[in-house]
Design an enzyme around this catalytic site. Structure first.
Site, PDB file in Angstrom:
ATOM      1  CD  GLU A  96      -2.785   1.466   0.397  1.00 18.77           C
ATOM      2  OE1 GLU A  96      -2.375   1.532  -0.761  1.00 18.77           O
ATOM      3  OE2 GLU A  96      -3.970   1.715   0.727  1.00 18.77           O
ATOM      4  CG  ASP A  97      -0.849   4.755  -1.673  1.00 16.69           C
ATOM      5  OD1 ASP A  97      -1.526   4.223  -0.766  1.00 16.69           O
ATOM      6  OD2 ASP A  97      -1.355   5.483  -2.542  1.00 16.69           O
ATOM      7  CG  ASP A 100      -5.327   9.216   5.894  1.00 13.85           C
ATOM      8  OD1 ASP A 100      -4.722   9.795   6.792  1.00 13.85           O
ATOM      9  OD2 ASP A 100      -6.254   9.733   5.260  1.00 13.85           O
ATOM     10  CG  PHE A 149      -3.172  15.494   0.702  1.00  9.29           C
ATOM     11  CD1 PHE A 149      -4.137  14.561   1.043  1.00  9.29           C
ATOM     12  CD2 PHE A 149      -2.766  15.581  -0.624  1.00  9.29           C
ATOM     13  CE1 PHE A 149      -4.703  13.726   0.083  1.00  9.29           C
ATOM     14  CE2 PHE A 149      -3.319  14.752  -1.587  1.00  9.29           C
ATOM     15  CZ  PHE A 149      -4.291  13.826  -1.235  1.00  9.29           C
ATOM     16  NE  ARG A 162      -2.582   8.068  -9.811  1.00  9.08           N
ATOM     17  CZ  ARG A 162      -3.213   7.709  -8.685  1.00  9.08           C
ATOM     18  NH1 ARG A 162      -2.522   7.322  -7.643  1.00  9.08           N
ATOM     19  NH2 ARG A 162      -4.527   7.732  -8.622  1.00  9.08           N
TER      20      ARG A 162
HETATM   21  P1  IMP Z   1      -7.390   5.216   4.364  1.00 11.40           P
HETATM   22  O1  IMP Z   1      -8.474   4.269   3.950  1.00 11.40           O
HETATM   23  O2  IMP Z   1      -7.942   6.451   4.996  1.00 11.40           O
HETATM   24  O3  IMP Z   1      -6.319   4.567   5.212  1.00 11.40           O
HETATM   25  O4  IMP Z   1      -6.762   5.776   3.055  1.00 11.40           O
HETATM   26  C1  IMP Z   1      -5.815   5.134   2.351  1.00 11.40           C
HETATM   27  C2  IMP Z   1      -5.796   5.686   0.935  1.00 11.40           C
HETATM   28  O5  IMP Z   1      -6.086   7.067   0.881  1.00 11.40           O
HETATM   29  C3  IMP Z   1      -4.411   5.543   0.377  1.00 11.40           C
HETATM   30  O6  IMP Z   1      -4.289   4.329  -0.308  1.00 11.40           O
HETATM   31  C4  IMP Z   1      -4.297   6.726  -0.545  1.00 11.40           C
HETATM   32  O7  IMP Z   1      -4.778   6.361  -1.814  1.00 11.40           O
HETATM   33  C5  IMP Z   1      -5.220   7.760   0.032  1.00 11.40           C
HETATM   34  N1  IMP Z   1      -4.472   8.760   0.812  1.00 11.40           N
HETATM   35  C6  IMP Z   1      -4.428   8.919   2.140  1.00 11.40           C
HETATM   36  N2  IMP Z   1      -3.648   9.936   2.509  1.00 11.40           N
HETATM   37  C7  IMP Z   1      -3.151  10.450   1.359  1.00 11.40           C
HETATM   38  C8  IMP Z   1      -2.237  11.523   1.075  1.00 11.40           C
HETATM   39  O8  IMP Z   1      -1.691  12.231   1.938  1.00 11.40           O
HETATM   40  N3  IMP Z   1      -1.985  11.734  -0.245  1.00 11.40           N
HETATM   41  C9  IMP Z   1      -2.538  10.992  -1.243  1.00 11.40           C
HETATM   42  N4  IMP Z   1      -3.371   9.968  -1.014  1.00 11.40           N
HETATM   43  C10 IMP Z   1      -3.680   9.705   0.276  1.00 11.40           C
HETATM   44 MG    MG Z   2      -4.257   3.957  -2.298  1.00 11.09          MG
END
Ligand code: IMP
Ligand code: MG
Length: 174
Positions: A96-97, A100, A149, A162
């Site tokens: 995963e990137d 969050d 962000f 990207r």
């Molecule tokens: P989560 O479900 O809130 O944990 O979100 C995870 C996904 O949200 C990641 O796979 C990203 O695609 C996106 N995301 C969360 N934070 C960022 C950020 O700071 N920049 C870009 N994408 C983000």
């Molecule tokens: Mg993602």
């Protein structure tokens, strides 16, 4: 007006991924590990991580969307592309990137568990622990970052940025 500030340079990313690759290879010396990247954000991390592992791996992709076009999660997660193969009986590392809120991973781990893999771990390049709403265990973390962000190295804002080689903080007036 948007502005970009480098938070983690491509050199820092490269050396950290080399360490994680060695660590994963050490944990699965026989292989093959199924590296399942979450589209689209993890595609560059996957490419570098797979090449940093000296042991056998298989490359798979899964599509999940939770964000829409904004900077905060819609809270609604859906599978947009399923795996092409069975992972039953295999060791899986989800790639995963960024983690969050944890909503995406919580959902995905539940989906994958139903497929009866031998094991599942998570590798995330970035972790924003301050934002966690769901507890998830991230086994391999590249960098923990503050609640800002970020874009670049696969991560986007509304599909832009990207391709940036560094991870940058995106700030704007909005
Ligand atoms: P989560 O479900 O809130 O944990 O979100 C995870 C996904 O949200 C990641 O796979 C990203 O695609 C996106 N995301 C969360 N934070 C960022 C950020 O700071 N920049 C870009 N994408 C983000
Ligand atoms: Mg993602």
């Amino acid at each position: 007006m948007s502005s970009l500030r480098v938070l983690i340079s491509s050199d820092q990313i490269r050396s950290r991924i080399r360490e994680i690759g060695v660590e994963i290879a050490h944990d699965y010396p026989e292989g093959p590990v199924y590296l399942i990247a979450i589209l689209k954000g993890a595609f560059i991390f996957l490419a570098d991580l797979a090449r940093a592992m000296p042991t056998p791996s298989r490359i798979e992709f899964i599509g999940i969307s939770s964000y829409g076009k904004g900077k905060t999660s819609s809270g609604e997660v859906k599978l947009t592309k399923d795996l092409d193969v069975s992972i039953e009986g295999h060791d899986v590392v989800v790639v995963e990137d960024i983690v969050d809120s944890g909503v995406t991973l919580t959902y995905l781990l539940k989906v994958l568990a139903q497929r009866r893999p031998k094991s599942v771990r998570v590798a995330a390049l970035l972790d924003k622990p301050d934002r966690r709403m769901r507890p998830v265990r991230v086994d391999y973390v590249g960098f923990s970052i503050p609640d800002e962000f970020v874009v670049g190295y696969g991560l986007d804002y509304a599909e832009d940025y990207r391709n940036l080689p560094d991870i940058c903080v995106l700030s704007d007036a909005n």
